[in-house]
Every structure is written in structure tokens, then in C-alpha cells.
Design a protein around this motif. Structure first.
Motif, PDB file in Angstrom:
ATOM      1  N   GLY A  94       0.176   1.478  -4.825  1.00  0.00           N
ATOM      2  CA  GLY A  94      -0.677   1.347  -3.644  1.00  0.00           C
ATOM      3  C   GLY A  94      -1.182   2.693  -3.150  1.00  0.00           C
ATOM      4  N   ARG A 138       1.528  -6.150   7.272  1.00  0.00           N
ATOM      5  CA  ARG A 138       1.668  -7.331   6.405  1.00  0.00           C
ATOM      6  C   ARG A 138       1.780  -8.628   7.229  1.00  0.00           C
ATOM      7  NH1 ARG A 138       7.047  -7.030   3.312  1.00  0.00           N
ATOM      8  NH2 ARG A 138       6.268  -5.082   2.460  1.00  0.00           N
ATOM      9  N   ALA A 144       5.986  -7.562  -6.279  1.00  0.00           N
ATOM     10  CA  ALA A 144       7.016  -7.103  -5.333  1.00  0.00           C
ATOM     11  C   ALA A 144       7.403  -8.202  -4.348  1.00  0.00           C
ATOM     12  CB  ALA A 144       6.545  -5.857  -4.596  1.00  0.00           C
ATOM     13  N   LEU A 182      14.542   2.096  -3.566  1.00  0.00           N
ATOM     14  CA  LEU A 182      13.209   1.619  -3.948  1.00  0.00           C
ATOM     15  C   LEU A 182      13.137   0.097  -3.844  1.00  0.00           C
ATOM     16  CD1 LEU A 182      10.674   3.230  -5.762  1.00  0.00           C
ATOM     17  CD2 LEU A 182      11.259   1.243  -7.094  1.00  0.00           C
ATOM     18  N   ILE A 186      11.493   3.531   0.144  1.00  0.00           N
ATOM     19  CA  ILE A 186      10.880   4.737  -0.427  1.00  0.00           C
ATOM     20  C   ILE A 186       9.372   4.624  -0.354  1.00  0.00           C
ATOM     21  CG2 ILE A 186      10.474   5.932  -2.630  1.00  0.00           C
ATOM     22  CD1 ILE A 186      13.364   5.951  -3.068  1.00  0.00           C
ATOM     23  N   GLY A 194       3.935  -3.447   4.796  1.00  0.00           N
ATOM     24  CA  GLY A 194       5.031  -3.982   5.590  1.00  0.00           C
ATOM     25  C   GLY A 194       5.824  -2.850   6.228  1.00  0.00           C
ATOM     26  N   SER A 195       5.425  -1.619   5.968  1.00  0.00           N
ATOM     27  CA  SER A 195       6.157  -0.449   6.488  1.00  0.00           C
ATOM     28  C   SER A 195       5.435   0.084   7.719  1.00  0.00           C
ATOM     29  CB  SER A 195       6.232   0.639   5.409  1.00  0.00           C
ATOM     30  OG  SER A 195       6.794   0.120   4.232  1.00  0.00           O
ATOM     31  N   ASN A 201      -0.283  -5.664  -5.347  1.00  0.00           N
ATOM     32  CA  ASN A 201       1.038  -5.294  -5.873  1.00  0.00           C
ATOM     33  C   ASN A 201       2.117  -6.288  -5.494  1.00  0.00           C
ATOM     34  OD1 ASN A 201       0.444  -2.655  -7.038  1.00  0.00           O
ATOM     35  ND2 ASN A 201      -0.192  -2.167  -4.955  1.00  0.00           N
ATOM     36  N   GLY A 247       4.107   3.231  -4.866  1.00  0.00           N
ATOM     37  CA  GLY A 247       3.498   4.161  -5.812  1.00  0.00           C
ATOM     38  C   GLY A 247       2.104   3.742  -6.235  1.00  0.00           C
ATOM     39  N   ALA A 273       0.794  -1.227   0.000  1.00  0.00           N
ATOM     40  CA  ALA A 273       0.000   0.000   0.000  1.00  0.00           C
ATOM     41  C   ALA A 273       0.829   1.280   0.000  1.00  0.00           C
ATOM     42  CB  ALA A 273      -0.952  -0.011   1.186  1.00  0.00           C
ATOM     43  N   SER A 274       2.018   1.264   0.625  1.00  0.00           N
ATOM     44  CA  SER A 274       2.753   2.531   0.726  1.00  0.00           C
ATOM     45  C   SER A 274       3.601   2.819  -0.517  1.00  0.00           C
ATOM     46  CB  SER A 274       3.648   2.533   1.972  1.00  0.00           C
ATOM     47  OG  SER A 274       4.769   1.698   1.763  1.00  0.00           O
TER      48      SER A 274
HETATM   49  P1  NDP Z   1       6.971   0.512  -5.227  1.00  0.00           P
HETATM   50  O1  NDP Z   1       8.338   0.032  -5.017  1.00  0.00           O
HETATM   51  O2  NDP Z   1       6.669   1.958  -5.150  1.00  0.00           O
HETATM   52  O3  NDP Z   1       6.000  -0.225  -4.181  1.00  0.00           O
HETATM   53  C1  NDP Z   1       6.047  -1.606  -3.950  1.00  0.00           C
HETATM   54  C2  NDP Z   1       5.510  -1.863  -2.541  1.00  0.00           C
HETATM   55  O4  NDP Z   1       5.357  -3.266  -2.338  1.00  0.00           O
HETATM   56  C3  NDP Z   1       6.491  -1.403  -1.468  1.00  0.00           C
HETATM   57  O5  NDP Z   1       6.348  -0.049  -1.181  1.00  0.00           O
HETATM   58  C4  NDP Z   1       6.045  -2.283  -0.298  1.00  0.00           C
HETATM   59  O6  NDP Z   1       4.882  -1.705   0.272  1.00  0.00           O
HETATM   60  C5  NDP Z   1       5.622  -3.580  -0.987  1.00  0.00           C
HETATM   61  N1  NDP Z   1       6.702  -4.587  -0.957  1.00  0.00           N
HETATM   62  C6  NDP Z   1       8.000  -4.422  -1.295  1.00  0.00           C
HETATM   63  N2  NDP Z   1       8.679  -5.577  -1.151  1.00  0.00           N
HETATM   64  C7  NDP Z   1       7.781  -6.490  -0.727  1.00  0.00           C
HETATM   65  C8  NDP Z   1       7.858  -7.864  -0.378  1.00  0.00           C
HETATM   66  N3  NDP Z   1       9.009  -8.546  -0.453  1.00  0.00           N
HETATM   67  N4  NDP Z   1       6.735  -8.484   0.025  1.00  0.00           N
HETATM   68  C9  NDP Z   1       5.575  -7.832   0.110  1.00  0.00           C
HETATM   69  N5  NDP Z   1       5.430  -6.522  -0.188  1.00  0.00           N
HETATM   70  C10 NDP Z   1       6.524  -5.871  -0.605  1.00  0.00           C
HETATM   71  O7  NDP Z   1       6.491  -0.096  -6.609  1.00  0.00           O
HETATM   72  P2  NDP Z   1       5.228   0.319  -7.504  1.00  0.00           P
HETATM   73  O8  NDP Z   1       4.111   0.710  -6.626  1.00  0.00           O
HETATM   74  O9  NDP Z   1       5.678   1.218  -8.580  1.00  0.00           O
HETATM   75  O10 NDP Z   1       4.898  -1.095  -8.172  1.00  0.00           O
HETATM   76  C11 NDP Z   1       4.316  -2.135  -7.369  1.00  0.00           C
HETATM   77  C12 NDP Z   1       4.358  -3.441  -8.134  1.00  0.00           C
HETATM   78  O11 NDP Z   1       3.527  -3.329  -9.283  1.00  0.00           O
HETATM   79  C13 NDP Z   1       5.746  -3.822  -8.686  1.00  0.00           C
HETATM   80  O12 NDP Z   1       5.872  -5.232  -8.644  1.00  0.00           O
HETATM   81  C14 NDP Z   1       5.708  -3.330 -10.112  1.00  0.00           C
HETATM   82  O13 NDP Z   1       6.592  -4.029 -10.937  1.00  0.00           O
HETATM   83  C15 NDP Z   1       4.260  -3.596 -10.456  1.00  0.00           C
HETATM   84  N6  NDP Z   1       3.715  -2.740 -11.494  1.00  0.00           N
HETATM   85  C16 NDP Z   1       2.968  -3.348 -12.465  1.00  0.00           C
HETATM   86  C17 NDP Z   1       2.368  -2.607 -13.439  1.00  0.00           C
HETATM   87  C18 NDP Z   1       1.502  -3.286 -14.437  1.00  0.00           C
HETATM   88  O14 NDP Z   1       1.201  -2.680 -15.468  1.00  0.00           O
HETATM   89  N7  NDP Z   1       1.070  -4.520 -14.190  1.00  0.00           N
HETATM   90  C19 NDP Z   1       2.580  -1.147 -13.523  1.00  0.00           C
HETATM   91  C20 NDP Z   1       3.298  -0.589 -12.398  1.00  0.00           C
HETATM   92  C21 NDP Z   1       3.859  -1.380 -11.446  1.00  0.00           C
HETATM   93  P3  NDP Z   1       4.570  -1.798   1.842  1.00  0.00           P
HETATM   94  O15 NDP Z   1       5.855  -1.498   2.563  1.00  0.00           O
HETATM   95  O16 NDP Z   1       3.520  -0.763   2.061  1.00  0.00           O
HETATM   96  O17 NDP Z   1       4.102  -3.187   2.082  1.00  0.00           O
END
Ligand code: NDP
Length: 328
Positions: free
Chosen positions: A163, A201, A247, A315, A320, A182-183, A222, A161, A158-159
Motif C-alpha cells: 500500500g 477502514r 490481508a 506484521l 508494522i 485501519g491504522s 491488498n 508495504g 494502505a499503510s
Molecule cells: P503488510 O502486512 O505490510 O500490509 C498489509 C496491510 O493490510 C496492513 O498494513 C493493514 O493496513 C491491512 N490489514 C491488515 N489486516 C487487515 C484486515 N484484517 N482487514 C483489512 N486490512 C488489513 O503486507 P504487504 O503490504 O506486504 O502485503 C499486503 C497483501 O498483499 C498481503 O495479503 C500479501 O500476502 C499480499 N501480497 C501479494 C502479492 C502478489 O504477488 N499478489 C505480493 C505481495 C504481497 P492498514 O492498517 O493501513 O489498513
């Protein structure tokens, strides 16, 4: 020919390195519209491409950056004129074509979208592919008859881009949202964006059964992998789960039961090759009924090309929040 700085990625079987190089317009991939780029952004895919952590480039070398916004300088297409403010996102940028991390880009006219009324170039790039994908996901939910009264939509990662914008936009449309993060330090931020509930998470525990007790009416995921499987198995009847990202993992195990017993839909979204007519609809909605309410809050940093390597690492290390704007 005047040279300008570009963040260029060399990525093939022999070599992976990336950094700032001086290019001229003649060095850029061909196209009928030449754009002076004002802004780009940093997406997960940009970080993968720029660090070589995944093979994103299908040609090398290429200027990085899957997003760009700027002003048309020259156009051989009747659809665009000098001075038009435009956006290009996905469509092959930084995969098969030079992207947005340079002062100029040359692209095919049918990749270009006119900046919608209601957005500035900077706002369009804070939104970028992440916000575009959140809006596209919500558009798909709506097309699949996801109603506000059906119940909460869960947003994972969620935190990040995608999300952050998903929470903002769902809240704007009146949906109840559960932000999974997870943040631990992002809870206040997510409530400020409009989350109805924020859940850590680690505290989300869903069993292994082919059908689990229903918890949500839909999801924007995501994270992928086991998380995606769990979201489908715990979705209410006729719920819609949009698979956006990976992710947290790629492969998952799932039976057909959620689909045939509960009528759950698993929807794919691909921003990169979104058909152009749909791409224009989504950008126009982002300037209008899907105009995000917290663009300034979601943009946590503005950086120059020089900072990209550091930003990519952060990132990918989940250090981030929200979105990073790149100013050319
Ligand atoms: P960001 O890096 O901004 O956000 C990803 C978020 O996922 C992190 O902030 C974190 O959120 C969470 N995360 C990171 N690592 C893990 C992990 N190991 N397990 C669980 N959660 C995790 O990326 P974007 O928001 O830009 O992109 C998110 C995903 O969507 C990526 O996989 C990207 O490749 C994909 N994407 C796909 C698109 C499409 O067209 N299908 C277009 C754009 C992106 P938190 O700490 O809040 O849990």
C-alpha cells in the motif's frame, strides 16, 4: 567449509519450527549463481512462512526470505559475472528454494535481475516484493488504459508495504489516490507519501447491491474478501481493480454485472511467478520512471536475522507500518 548463520524454516505435517542455524554453501539449494546476500526484507508471506500461519513452503526445510539483493560471488552462467550486483524476488525463494535470510544464496541464473541503475542494494530491498508488486499493479493499470483524468484510485491496506509504495508511485504519476487504512495513527504518514485523501477502514460503507453508486476509477486491493467485492461493485465504468492481497479475507461474492454493464476489469497480480522478461521491465522502471519518492520514509526499521520472529508476529498483528529491511 566456512559456516554462516541462516534463518531456516522447518515446516511439514510433523513439525513446524524456525530459527537461526549454521549452514555452509553446500547445504543450500542448487543453482548456477552464488550470491553474497547483503539485504533481504520482510513481506506478509515471509511472516506467514516463518510463523507457520500458512503453508508457504512446498519443501522443507528451507532458508526463509522471498527477497534478496547482493553481489555475485561465482557464476556458471554467461549472463552474470563475479561482482555483479543483483536482485532475486519471489521466483520460488522460500517456497521451493532456499531464500534470502542467509549470507549466501545459490539460485538459477534465470531468476536473477541485474540491479537497475538508479537503485542501491538497500533501496532495492526496501522496495522488495511489496514495492515490486505495487509497481507491477500500476504497470497493469496503465496497460489497461487507466488514465489520470478517469478519477481517483483507491488503495486498501494502505499503510502496509504494498500500500505504501502504491500510494507513493500513483502520486508520482499524477493519479489522485484514496488511501484506506485501519491504522488511525497512519493518516499523516499516508498524506506525506502523497495520498490525496485518507479514509478510515471502518468509515467505508458500501452496500450489498450488485452495482453500487460509483466512487472510484480503479483500485489496488491488498485486503481481498468482501472489500474486493465492494471495490468492483463501486468502480466507475471501465475502471480497473487489481487484486493483490488477502490481508482481510479470501472468498467474496460478486455478480457478473460490474463486468458486463460497466466494463470493469478485475486484474490479478502474482509477483512470485511473474515472467522474467516482465520482472526485468518492472525492476528497470523502479530504477527509472517508477523510482519511489519516499523510500527512506517507507523503511521504518532495519533488523538482523535474530529479530525476525518478533517482526513476523508484529506484521501479522498489523503493528508494522511500511517496510522492514533485513541486513545480513
Ligand atoms: P503488510 O502486512 O505490510 O500490509 C498489509 C496491510 O493490510 C496492513 O498494513 C493493514 O493496513 C491491512 N490489514 C491488515 N489486516 C487487515 C484486515 N484484517 N482487514 C483489512 N486490512 C488489513 O503486507 P504487504 O503490504 O506486504 O502485503 C499486503 C497483501 O498483499 C498481503 O495479503 C500479501 O500476502 C499480499 N501480497 C501479494 C502479492 C502478489 O504477488 N499478489 C505480493 C505481495 C504481497 P492498514 O492498517 O493501513 O489498513
Amino acid at each position: 567449509m566456512k559456516k554462516f548463520p541462516a534463518f531456516r524454516i522447518h515446516s511439514d505435517q510433523q513439525d513446524m519450527h524456525a530459527g537461526i542455524e549454521q549452514l555452509s554453501v553446500d547445504d543450500l539449494s542448487e543453482g548456477d549463481v552464488l550470491i553474497r546476500v547483503n539485504y533481504s526484507s520482510v513481506n506478509y508471506k515471509d511472516a506467514l512462512a516463518g510463523t507457520g500461519k500458512a503453508q508457504i513452503l512446498r519443501r522443507s526445510p528451507l532458508v526463509g526470505g522471498i527477497d534478496l539483493a547482493g553481489e555475485v560471488v561465482e557464476s556458471a552462467s554467461g549472463d552474470y559475472s563475479q561482482g555483479d550486483q543483483v536482485i532475486v524476488n519471489g521466483s520460488g525463494l522460500s517456497e521451493v528454494h532456499d531464500g534470502g535470510y542467509a549470507e549466501f544464496a545459490r539460485v538459477p541464473a534465470d531468476w536473477v535481475v541485474l540491479l537497475p541503475t538508479g537503485l542501491t542494494l538497500a533501496q532495492a530491498m526496501i522496495i522488495g516484493t511489496a514495492g515490486f508488486t505495487a509497481a507491477l499493479s500500476i504497470h497493469l493499470l496503465q496497460q489497461n488504459n487507466q488514465q489520470v483524468e478517469d478519477g481517483p484510485i483507491v488503495v486498501t491496506g494502505a499503510s502496509g508495504g504494498v500500500g505504501s509504495f502504491a500510494i507513493d508511485l500513483l502520486h508520482k504519476l499524477g493519479y489522485e489516490t484514496v488511501a484506506v487504512t485501519g491504522s488511525d495513527d497512519a493518516h499523516d504518514y499516508l498524506y506525506e507519501l502523497g495520498a490525496s485523501k485518507v479514509v478510515s477502514r471502518e468509515k467505508i460503507k458500501i452496500g450489498e447491491n450488485v452495482l453500487e453508486k460509483t466512487r472510484w476509477a480503479g483500485a489496488i486491493d491488498n485486503v481481498g474478501g468482501d472489500t474486493l467485492s465492494a471495490l468492483v461493485r463501486a468502480s466507475k465504468p471501465w475502471g480497473n481493480v487489481v487484486s493483490v492481497g488477502i490481508a482481510g479475507g479470501v472468498k467474496f461474492e460478486l455478480s457478473a454485472m460490474p463486468f458486463i454493464i460497466r466494463g470493469v476489469n478485475l486484474l490479478g497480480v502474482s509477483s512470485s511467478n511473474c515472467p522474467q522478461p516482465l520482472r526485468k521491465i518492472i525492476w528497470n522502471r523502479l530504477g527509472d520512471d517508477l523510482h519511489p519518492q519516499h523510500i527512506a520514509k517507507i523503511k521504518t526499521q532495519t533488523v538482523k536475522l535474530e529479530s525476525l520472529p518478533e517482526i513476523f508476529e508484529k506484521l501479522l498483528n498489523n503493528e508494522i507500518r511500511g517496510r522492514v529491511l533485513v541486513e545480513l
